[in-house]
Motif scaffolding. Structure first.
Motif, short mmCIF file in Angstrom:
data_model
loop_
_atom_site.label_atom_id
_atom_site.label_comp_id
_atom_site.label_asym_id
_atom_site.label_seq_id
_atom_site.Cartn_x
_atom_site.Cartn_y
_atom_site.Cartn_z
N ALA A 1 -14.85 42.52 57.59
CA ALA A 1 -15.69 41.84 58.58
C ALA A 1 -14.85 41.21 59.68
N TYR A 2 -13.68 40.65 59.37
CA TYR A 2 -12.88 39.98 60.40
C TYR A 2 -11.39 40.21 60.22
N LEU A 3 -10.89 40.04 58.98
CA LEU A 3 -9.45 40.09 58.75
C LEU A 3 -8.85 41.44 59.14
N TYR A 4 -9.43 42.56 58.64
CA TYR A 4 -8.86 43.87 58.94
C TYR A 4 -8.96 44.22 60.43
N PRO A 5 -10.12 43.98 61.11
CA PRO A 5 -10.13 44.24 62.56
C PRO A 5 -9.09 43.41 63.30
N LEU A 6 -8.87 42.15 62.88
CA LEU A 6 -7.84 41.32 63.51
C LEU A 6 -6.46 41.95 63.34
N ILE A 7 -6.16 42.45 62.14
CA ILE A 7 -4.85 43.04 61.88
C ILE A 7 -4.67 44.33 62.67
N GLN A 8 -5.72 45.16 62.74
CA GLN A 8 -5.58 46.52 63.28
C GLN A 8 -5.65 46.57 64.80
N ALA A 9 -6.18 45.52 65.45
CA ALA A 9 -6.29 45.54 66.91
C ALA A 9 -4.92 45.41 67.55
N TRP A 10 -4.70 46.15 68.64
CA TRP A 10 -3.46 46.07 69.42
C TRP A 10 -3.84 45.78 70.86
N PRO A 11 -3.22 44.78 71.52
CA PRO A 11 -3.73 44.31 72.82
C PRO A 11 -3.57 45.28 73.98
N THR A 12 -2.69 46.28 73.87
CA THR A 12 -2.49 47.24 74.95
C THR A 12 -2.58 48.66 74.40
N PRO A 13 -2.93 49.64 75.24
CA PRO A 13 -3.03 51.02 74.74
C PRO A 13 -1.70 51.52 74.18
N SER A 14 -1.74 52.15 73.02
CA SER A 14 -0.54 52.74 72.41
C SER A 14 -0.97 53.82 71.43
N ARG A 15 -0.26 54.94 71.41
CA ARG A 15 -0.64 56.03 70.52
C ARG A 15 -0.09 55.86 69.12
N SER A 16 0.83 54.89 68.90
CA SER A 16 1.42 54.76 67.56
C SER A 16 1.52 53.33 67.05
N ALA A 17 1.29 52.33 67.91
CA ALA A 17 1.48 50.94 67.48
C ALA A 17 0.46 50.54 66.42
N GLU A 18 0.91 49.76 65.45
CA GLU A 18 0.00 49.20 64.45
C GLU A 18 0.65 48.02 63.76
N THR A 19 -0.20 47.18 63.18
CA THR A 19 0.27 46.07 62.35
C THR A 19 -0.29 46.25 60.95
N VAL A 20 0.55 45.97 59.96
CA VAL A 20 0.17 46.15 58.55
C VAL A 20 0.51 44.88 57.79
#
Length: 549
Positions: A171-190
């Protein structure tokens, strides 16, 4: 020739190092911001459980129930309180349990048995006498949850029970983790955690969906940045991610938790600009070598002139490339969906924040706030009276600008009649940057949901009829408390699915009623009604008139 080759290679290495430093700075900023946001989210969940456990009404109610007697009216009040709390804070479920682990009352009547993770959290809350969070775990419905737990105690310190708030990580935690503030084809947070001698991914991986709590690797495989994170490594690292792709990563722990944040980008994406410049430098150096060979016979002076001319062109090309790079970053800044403002704080003689000046804003800032021409102006000029309407905004900005500690809040922007999600951080003393989004519609929807739940509860308590709700997809059947009053079956003894209803129909009515309901469901009819005989707890049958939509 050797001098040109060495110079070209040296210049290339300088460019690569500069690009890598700049790109890592951006990755580290994202990792730092997300780690702070997750830490704040954990504090809010713990705070929610603590507020419930310290509520005088809850303490008194659980004290009355601690003797073992069931009081339907009191349980109904507790359920109403839980439903409002769950709806306001977007919890999937909430419950009060007795000291022996029995569920006293829950938002969902069909709540599953308490998971072992929640039981461990209750034990931890008993030991520490504080509200705690459980580990992330996958529930029986295959959804990943994390529970906020707090033990409710009376004035003498005796445990009366505990409150458990189930938070759906999706509901909130995973979308917060997975969002990246700028366009990128490979960036992610885990998000990762150490479990025994393995590192485990707590959130889904971008290129391997549904891997939360399932992806794990031995700590001995230190080529994975995730393994290095749980072993205590902090800051910039290079290694291979779960795809076997070389990445540049930023590692940092989530304060106050066993979690670690890995923010990463493919090295290939980071060095795309460097490869372009390498080709450009190679072409230029190659041209210089050919030119030097061609003009050697013309004399030293002409050769030197040619070399200097080519070096001048190289510098000009580099400057043009730098300007183009700056233009690209500016375009990203202007096209962000979130509002952004960079400001300088102003203080009075006592060091209190009293105003701030907008140094830079993006287009989304103007669109979301309605303030145009903000750059170079004080906020008190743009919004007269804001200091009196929103003093807490100046306290927030002043605190971040002074301490450098980022903060994330939901803010009531009274001057614009807006609710904003604010992320504030400082890059230099006396200055701050605010990234924000308009969440007014979400807040209004939450308030409307809360009022709707209150109206439903009032209607439910005012009627003597049985109200029921059938979830066709999940095969779950909910009934209000009047079901027990009319038919005698306690809720805990009634099966959760539709079978619990059809099995109590009179044998002579069962096929007809079941077929009628099935036809109404298959045809998407606006309504359904029937009259049939329904078995009471004592074995007798009541004649029931049933209507549904």
């Amino acid at each position: 020739t050797l001098v040109l080759l060495a110079g070209g290679y040296g210049y290339y290495r300088i460019e690569v190092d500069a690009i890598q430093r700049a790109q890592y700075g951006a990755v580290a900023a994202v990792g730092r911001l997300k780690a702070d946001e997750i830490q704040q989210w954990r504090r809010e969940r713990i705070g929610d459980a603590a507020v419930v456990a310290q509520n005088p009404f809850i303490i008194a109610a659980l004290g009355e129930l601690s003797g073992g007697a069931r009081r339907p009216a009191l349980l109904a009040q507790l359920r109403k309180y839980l439903k409002i709390t769950a709806a306001a804070n977007r919890y999937a479920d909430a419950a009060f349990i007795a000291p022996d682990g029995r569920v006293l009352v829950a938002v969902n009547d069909t709540v599953a048995p308490i998971d072992s993770a929640a039981r461990l959290a209750v034990a931890a809350s008993l030991t520490t006498r504080r509200a705690v969070l459980s580990d992330l775990y996958r529930g029986r419905d295959r959804v990943v949850y994390i529970d906020a737990v707090a033990v409710v105690r009376n004035s003498a310190g005796r445990p009366l029970g505990a409150v458990i708030l189930w938070a759906d990580a999706h509901a909130y935690l995973y979308p917060l983790i997975q969002a990246w503030p700028t366009p990128s084809r490979s960036a992610e947070t885990v998000l990762v955690e150490r479990v025994g001698n393995d590192v485990v991914a707590l959130s889904d991986l971008r290129y391997q969906p549904n891997t939360a709590l399932r992806w794990r690797r031995p700590l001995s495989q230190t080529n994975y940045p995730a393994a290095q994170a749980v072993l205590g490594r902090v800051g910039q690292v290079e290694g291979l991610d779960y795809r076997g792709v070389k990445v540049l990563a930023d590692l940092r722990p989530i304060a106050g938790s066993p979690w670690f944040m890995v923010a990463k980008v493919d090295s290939g994406e980071l060095l795309a600009e460097a490869r372009y410049r390498a080709v450009l430098i190679g072409l230029i150096v190659g041209s210089l070598i050919l030119l030097a060979a061609a003009v050697t016979a013309s004399g030293y002076r002409r050769k030197q002139a040619g070399i200097y001319r080519e070096l001048y062109e190289l510098e000009r090309e580099s400057q043009a490339s730098l300007r183009a790079s700056e233009a690209r970053y500016r375009s990203l800044f202007e096209h962000m969906l979130n509002g952004f403002a960079y400001c300088r704080m102003e203080y009075d003689a006592a060091g209190r924040p009293v105003d701030f000046v907008y140094l830079d804003v993006n287009e989304a800032f103007t669109r979301l706030t309605g303030l145009s021409g903000a750059v170079g102006k004080r906020v008190s000029e743009l919004i007269p009276g804001i200091r009196e309407l929103s003093p807490e905004l100046f306290d927030l900005y002043g605190r971040v600008a002074s301490t450098g500690v980022p903060e994330v809040v939901e803010f009531d922007f009274k001057s614009n009649r807006q609710w904003l999600m604010l992320s504030v951080y400082s890059s230099e003393p006396g200055h701050f940057a605010a990234v924000f989004d308009d969440i007014t519609d979400r807040r209004r929807a939450e308030e409307a949901l809360r009022l709707s739940l209150e109206r439903f509860q009032m209607a439910n308590q005012a009627t003597f009829d049985v109200i029921w709700d059938f979830d066709v997809t999940a095969d779950t059947l909910w009934r209000n408390d009047n079901f027990q009053a009319l038919f005698g079956d306690p809720p805990e003894e009634v099966e959760p699915g539709l079978q619990s209803w059809t099995s109590r129909l009179h044998p002579d009515d069962r096929d007809r009623v079941r077929q009628g309901l099935r036809s109404a469901l298959d045809s998407s009819a606006a309504g359904w009604s029937d009259t049939y005989r329904f078995r009471r707890r004592d074995g007798t049958y009541a004649v029931v008139e049933d209507r549904g939509r």
